[in-house]
Design an enzyme around this catalytic site. Structure first.
Site, PDB file in Angstrom:
ATOM      1  N   ARG A  55      12.755   4.406  12.679  1.00 55.21           N
ATOM      2  CA  ARG A  55      11.357   5.257  12.815  1.00 55.21           C
ATOM      3  C   ARG A  55      10.459   4.856  14.168  1.00 55.21           C
ATOM      4  O   ARG A  55      10.952   4.154  14.978  1.00 55.21           O
ATOM      5  CB  ARG A  55      10.621   4.940  11.523  1.00 55.21           C
ATOM      6  CG  ARG A  55      11.658   5.530  10.344  1.00 55.21           C
ATOM      7  CD  ARG A  55      11.109   5.099   8.685  1.00 55.21           C
ATOM      8  NE  ARG A  55       9.778   5.934   8.785  1.00 55.21           N
ATOM      9  CZ  ARG A  55       9.105   5.762   7.766  1.00 55.21           C
ATOM     10  NH1 ARG A  55       9.118   4.961   6.847  1.00 55.21           N
ATOM     11  NH2 ARG A  55       7.870   6.283   7.583  1.00 55.21           N
ATOM     12  N   GLU A  68      12.576  -9.612   1.534  1.00 58.30           N
ATOM     13  CA  GLU A  68      11.971  -8.519   2.050  1.00 58.30           C
ATOM     14  C   GLU A  68      12.701  -7.253   2.039  1.00 58.30           C
ATOM     15  O   GLU A  68      13.875  -7.353   2.236  1.00 58.30           O
ATOM     16  CB  GLU A  68      11.399  -8.664   3.555  1.00 58.30           C
ATOM     17  CG  GLU A  68      11.032  -7.494   4.377  1.00 58.30           C
ATOM     18  CD  GLU A  68      10.498  -7.658   5.698  1.00 58.30           C
ATOM     19  OE1 GLU A  68      10.923  -8.830   6.293  1.00 58.30           O
ATOM     20  OE2 GLU A  68      10.334  -6.767   6.466  1.00 58.30           O
ATOM     21  N   ALA A  92       3.185  -0.903   4.850  1.00 51.18           N
ATOM     22  CA  ALA A  92       2.466  -0.826   6.160  1.00 51.18           C
ATOM     23  C   ALA A  92       2.032  -2.333   6.377  1.00 51.18           C
ATOM     24  O   ALA A  92       2.040  -2.651   7.806  1.00 51.18           O
ATOM     25  CB  ALA A  92       1.246  -0.125   6.060  1.00 51.18           C
ATOM     26  N   PRO A 139       0.897  -1.172  -0.063  1.00 50.26           N
ATOM     27  CA  PRO A 139       0.233   0.039   0.132  1.00 50.26           C
ATOM     28  C   PRO A 139       0.522   1.264   0.077  1.00 50.26           C
ATOM     29  O   PRO A 139       1.648   1.554   0.716  1.00 50.26           O
ATOM     30  CB  PRO A 139      -0.783   0.006   1.327  1.00 50.26           C
ATOM     31  CG  PRO A 139      -0.247  -1.028   1.976  1.00 50.26           C
ATOM     32  CD  PRO A 139       0.543  -2.220   1.222  1.00 50.26           C
ATOM     33  N   ASN A 140       0.485   2.257  -0.706  1.00 53.29           N
ATOM     34  CA  ASN A 140       1.009   3.594  -1.054  1.00 53.29           C
ATOM     35  C   ASN A 140       2.204   3.740  -1.621  1.00 53.29           C
ATOM     36  O   ASN A 140       2.617   4.829  -1.934  1.00 53.29           O
ATOM     37  CB  ASN A 140       1.066   4.236   0.527  1.00 53.29           C
ATOM     38  CG  ASN A 140      -0.419   4.229   1.392  1.00 53.29           C
ATOM     39  OD1 ASN A 140      -1.352   4.862   0.683  1.00 53.29           O
ATOM     40  ND2 ASN A 140      -0.276   3.798   2.348  1.00 53.29           N
ATOM     41  N   HIS A 162      12.798  -2.790   2.451  1.00 54.01           N
ATOM     42  CA  HIS A 162      12.168  -1.418   2.868  1.00 54.01           C
ATOM     43  C   HIS A 162      13.224  -0.332   2.224  1.00 54.01           C
ATOM     44  O   HIS A 162      14.225  -0.359   2.292  1.00 54.01           O
ATOM     45  CB  HIS A 162      12.096  -1.464   3.979  1.00 54.01           C
ATOM     46  CG  HIS A 162      10.980  -2.421   4.656  1.00 54.01           C
ATOM     47  ND1 HIS A 162       9.640  -2.404   4.388  1.00 54.01           N
ATOM     48  CD2 HIS A 162      11.287  -3.816   5.403  1.00 54.01           C
ATOM     49  CE1 HIS A 162       9.136  -3.528   5.023  1.00 54.01           C
ATOM     50  NE2 HIS A 162      10.210  -4.439   5.374  1.00 54.01           N
ATOM     51  N   TYR A 207      11.212   8.881   1.075  1.00 53.74           N
ATOM     52  CA  TYR A 207      11.097   7.663   0.153  1.00 53.74           C
ATOM     53  C   TYR A 207      11.804   8.250  -1.201  1.00 53.74           C
ATOM     54  O   TYR A 207      11.726   7.445  -2.182  1.00 53.74           O
ATOM     55  CB  TYR A 207       9.556   7.403  -0.043  1.00 53.74           C
ATOM     56  CG  TYR A 207       9.152   6.490   0.987  1.00 53.74           C
ATOM     57  CD1 TYR A 207       9.456   5.530   1.685  1.00 53.74           C
ATOM     58  CD2 TYR A 207       8.011   7.294   1.820  1.00 53.74           C
ATOM     59  CE1 TYR A 207       8.744   5.005   2.674  1.00 53.74           C
ATOM     60  CE2 TYR A 207       7.421   6.786   2.654  1.00 53.74           C
ATOM     61  CZ  TYR A 207       7.842   5.636   3.403  1.00 53.74           C
ATOM     62  OH  TYR A 207       7.421   5.098   4.580  1.00 53.74           O
ATOM     63  N   ARG A 251       5.101  10.926  -2.456  1.00 47.55           N
ATOM     64  CA  ARG A 251       4.861  10.387  -1.072  1.00 47.55           C
ATOM     65  C   ARG A 251       5.992  10.834  -0.130  1.00 47.55           C
ATOM     66  O   ARG A 251       7.076  10.291  -0.472  1.00 47.55           O
ATOM     67  CB  ARG A 251       4.327   9.171  -0.931  1.00 47.55           C
ATOM     68  CG  ARG A 251       4.538   8.453   0.336  1.00 47.55           C
ATOM     69  CD  ARG A 251       4.373   7.101   0.549  1.00 47.55           C
ATOM     70  NE  ARG A 251       4.051   6.575   1.794  1.00 47.55           N
ATOM     71  CZ  ARG A 251       4.295   5.330   2.116  1.00 47.55           C
ATOM     72  NH1 ARG A 251       4.495   4.516   1.226  1.00 47.55           N
ATOM     73  NH2 ARG A 251       4.294   5.091   3.367  1.00 47.55           N
ATOM     74  N   ASN A 293       7.900  -5.618  -0.767  1.00 51.17           N
ATOM     75  CA  ASN A 293       7.704  -4.574   0.004  1.00 51.17           C
ATOM     76  C   ASN A 293       6.418  -4.387   0.355  1.00 51.17           C
ATOM     77  O   ASN A 293       5.753  -3.980  -0.473  1.00 51.17           O
ATOM     78  CB  ASN A 293       8.284  -3.112  -0.548  1.00 51.17           C
ATOM     79  CG  ASN A 293       8.358  -1.943   0.441  1.00 51.17           C
ATOM     80  OD1 ASN A 293       8.006  -2.374   1.450  1.00 51.17           O
ATOM     81  ND2 ASN A 293       8.985  -1.014   0.094  1.00 51.17           N
TER      82      ASN A 293
HETATM   83  C1  DQA Z   1       8.306   0.916   3.820  1.00 49.99           C
HETATM   84  C2  DQA Z   1       8.226   1.172   5.402  1.00 49.99           C
HETATM   85  C3  DQA Z   1       7.038   0.886   6.088  1.00 49.99           C
HETATM   86  O1  DQA Z   1       6.823   1.049   7.421  1.00 49.99           O
HETATM   87  C4  DQA Z   1       5.915   1.802   5.385  1.00 49.99           C
HETATM   88  O2  DQA Z   1       4.488   1.863   6.054  1.00 49.99           O
HETATM   89  C5  DQA Z   1       5.908   1.823   3.976  1.00 49.99           C
HETATM   90  C6  DQA Z   1       7.152   1.789   3.184  1.00 49.99           C
HETATM   91  C7  DQA Z   1       9.308   1.273   3.175  1.00 49.99           C
HETATM   92  O3  DQA Z   1       9.772   0.688   2.011  1.00 49.99           O
HETATM   93  O4  DQA Z   1      10.351   2.165   3.989  1.00 49.99           O
HETATM   94  O5  DQA Z   1       4.871   2.208   3.429  1.00 49.99           O
HETATM   95  O6  DQA Z   1       7.948  -0.450   3.701  1.00 49.99           O
END
Ligand code: DQA
Length: 148
Positions: free
Chosen positions: A115, A106, A85, A20-21, A108, A33, A28, A82
């Site tokens: 964080r 995995e 959230a 998501p997002n 990020h 990011y 964003r 990835n």
């Molecule tokens: C994320 C880190 C997550 O905590 C966050 O909710 C994201 C992006 C990252 O790639 O840094 O949406 O996965």
């Protein structure tokens, strides 16, 4: 002919699954990011890794991510995930990673450990082949390198 066999033998089929997002990358929170869209970044890595058949899937919906992981198990050599959230909340995605046969790395973009505390928990990590965190979009590239 030679190049056909060369491609045939070494070509790996990888899929990047984004949660998501992550469709909003570039807009964003660019301080966290970055300012590149995922489409722009994807084109760069596609050109950079010609020996990899690279696919990308993004969804804001948990069940769609689970469906894609199950699909990937039979159709790809490896997954770069990835879960955004959902990483911190989804038992379902964690179970899917455990259930499938293909290796899942995995990733990020941000370092989730510097964080908020709720980002320190991952339902993916226990069953991931490896974890790459905090190198910006380069995290995806490092994951691809680890798989080829
Ligand atoms: C994320 C880190 C997550 O905590 C966050 O909710 C994201 C992006 C990252 O790639 O840094 O949406 O996965």
């Amino acid at each position: 002919m030679r190049s056909f066999f060369y491609t045939f033998i070494i070509m790996k089929k990888l899929i990047i699954i984004n949660g998501p997002n992550l469709n909003l990358l570039g807009k964003r929170e660019p301080n966290i990011y970055g300012s590149l869209t995922f489409t722009e970044f994807f084109e760069i890595i596609r050109v950079k890794y010609p020996s990899v058949e690279l696919h990308h899937f993004q969804s804001n919906i948990e069940g769609e991510i689970i469906d894609k992981l199950q699909y990937a198990s039979a159709n790809f050599d490896a997954v770069v995930l990835n879960a955004a959230a959902y990483t911190h909340t989804s038992v379902g995605i964690g179970d899917a990673v455990k259930a499938i046969e293909v290796p899942v790395v995995e990733v990020h973009i941000s370092n989730t450990f510097n964080r908020e505390e709720f980002r320190h928990k991952s339902f993916i990590s226990p069953n991931a082949k490896g974890i790459i965190i905090g190198f910006g979009l380069q995290s995806y590239e490092l994951a691809i390198q680890s798989l080829i």
